[in-house]
Design a protein around this motif. Sequence first.
Motif, PDB file in Angstrom:
ATOM      1  N   ALA A  16     -35.756   1.488 -14.850  1.00 27.14           N
ATOM      2  CA  ALA A  16     -35.018   1.914 -16.039  1.00 27.14           C
ATOM      3  C   ALA A  16     -33.834   1.005 -16.335  1.00 27.14           C
ATOM      4  N   THR A  17     -33.628  -0.014 -15.498  1.00 21.33           N
ATOM      5  CA  THR A  17     -32.558  -0.983 -15.727  1.00 21.33           C
ATOM      6  C   THR A  17     -33.130  -2.386 -15.613  1.00 21.33           C
ATOM      7  N   THR A  18     -32.372  -3.346 -16.105  1.00 16.65           N
ATOM      8  CA  THR A  18     -32.759  -4.751 -16.012  1.00 16.65           C
ATOM      9  C   THR A  18     -31.697  -5.502 -15.222  1.00 16.65           C
ATOM     10  N   THR A  19     -32.031  -6.733 -14.834  1.00 12.74           N
ATOM     11  CA  THR A  19     -31.155  -7.448 -13.903  1.00 12.74           C
ATOM     12  C   THR A  19     -30.854  -8.883 -14.355  1.00 12.74           C
ATOM     13  N   ASP A  20     -31.179  -9.224 -15.593  1.00 17.99           N
ATOM     14  CA  ASP A  20     -31.002 -10.617 -16.028  1.00 17.99           C
ATOM     15  C   ASP A  20     -29.797 -10.814 -16.941  1.00 17.99           C
ATOM     16  N   GLN A  21     -28.805  -9.931 -16.836  1.00 25.52           N
ATOM     17  CA  GLN A  21     -27.624 -10.052 -17.677  1.00 25.52           C
ATOM     18  C   GLN A  21     -26.781 -11.272 -17.259  1.00 25.52           C
ATOM     19  N   THR A  22     -26.126 -11.877 -18.229  1.00 29.34           N
ATOM     20  CA  THR A  22     -25.177 -12.957 -18.000  1.00 29.34           C
ATOM     21  C   THR A  22     -23.948 -12.695 -18.866  1.00 29.34           C
ATOM     22  N   PRO A  23     -22.828 -13.369 -18.582  1.00 30.41           N
ATOM     23  CA  PRO A  23     -21.661 -13.196 -19.462  1.00 30.41           C
ATOM     24  C   PRO A  23     -21.973 -13.537 -20.914  1.00 30.41           C
ATOM     25  N   GLU A  24     -22.837 -14.513 -21.127  1.00 29.88           N
ATOM     26  CA  GLU A  24     -23.199 -14.904 -22.482  1.00 29.88           C
ATOM     27  C   GLU A  24     -24.191 -13.941 -23.124  1.00 29.88           C
ATOM     28  N   ASN A  25     -24.977 -13.266 -22.306  1.00 26.45           N
ATOM     29  CA  ASN A  25     -25.998 -12.332 -22.783  1.00 26.45           C
ATOM     30  C   ASN A  25     -25.853 -11.038 -21.987  1.00 26.45           C
ATOM     31  N   PRO A  26     -24.874 -10.180 -22.337  1.00 25.60           N
ATOM     32  CA  PRO A  26     -24.520  -9.050 -21.472  1.00 25.60           C
ATOM     33  C   PRO A  26     -25.621  -8.015 -21.312  1.00 25.60           C
ATOM     34  N   HIS A  85     -18.189  -1.413 -16.731  1.00 22.40           N
ATOM     35  CA  HIS A  85     -18.513  -2.399 -15.696  1.00 22.40           C
ATOM     36  C   HIS A  85     -18.116  -3.800 -16.140  1.00 22.40           C
ATOM     37  N   ALA A  86     -18.146  -4.041 -17.452  1.00 25.17           N
ATOM     38  CA  ALA A  86     -17.820  -5.365 -17.979  1.00 25.17           C
ATOM     39  C   ALA A  86     -16.446  -5.421 -18.625  1.00 25.17           C
TER      40      ALA A  86
END
Length: 218
Positions: A16-26, A85-86
């Motif tokens: 139910a969650t993803t793990t490919d977040q980046t500061p540029e693509n939150p 979180h961000a």
Amino acid sequence: MTRVRVDLNISLDGFATTTDQTPENPFGDDWGRLTADYVATRTFRERVLHLTDGSGTTGVDDNYAARYFEDVGAEIMGAGMFGLHAHGDDPDWRGWWGDEPPFRCPVLVLTHTPRPPIEFANGTSFEFVSTTPADALARARSLAAGADVRVGGGASTVRSFLAAGLVDSLHVAVVPILLGRGIRLWDDLRGFEAGYRITSESAPSGVTHLTFEREDGW
């Protein structure tokens, strides 16, 4: 009678969650894959994107998107869903949704960090609380004034309410993608289906909508 509801998208392998977040693509590209069919609906485009041109898909996926917003008098969400979180160090952070959040009701945000409440002109308000799921639900019931309470997310918050037996209606949109990692909705919830009436409906998009409705007497 107030019912406690959850609506969630998960992958075929249950994440139910993803793990490919980046500061540029939150949100990450995988979040777009997981929610693409929901985001494409007419209801989402009207309620969240404020587009009134009639664009967006109709049919099965849109029916469930519309139900997501129906008869909700209060919402509970985790700190991550609100964005703490961000943006937890930003005292001016007001959530992801701009000046017109789609909730239009009181929202309790579960967090250990005190923050002043926030109110919007469209009826949305955010109250930040550090408490248990059961106590948060009691507060949300009082705010809902007889309407339903929705536990919006994220996945860890939803799992805590499911594990505590507090959810009356669970709608899961199973999206035909594989994520391979993240937070899996069903871990440690063996036998959860007991006491629920389960129905399923397939959409032309390939999404399968599973609904768990608590049976009388449970």
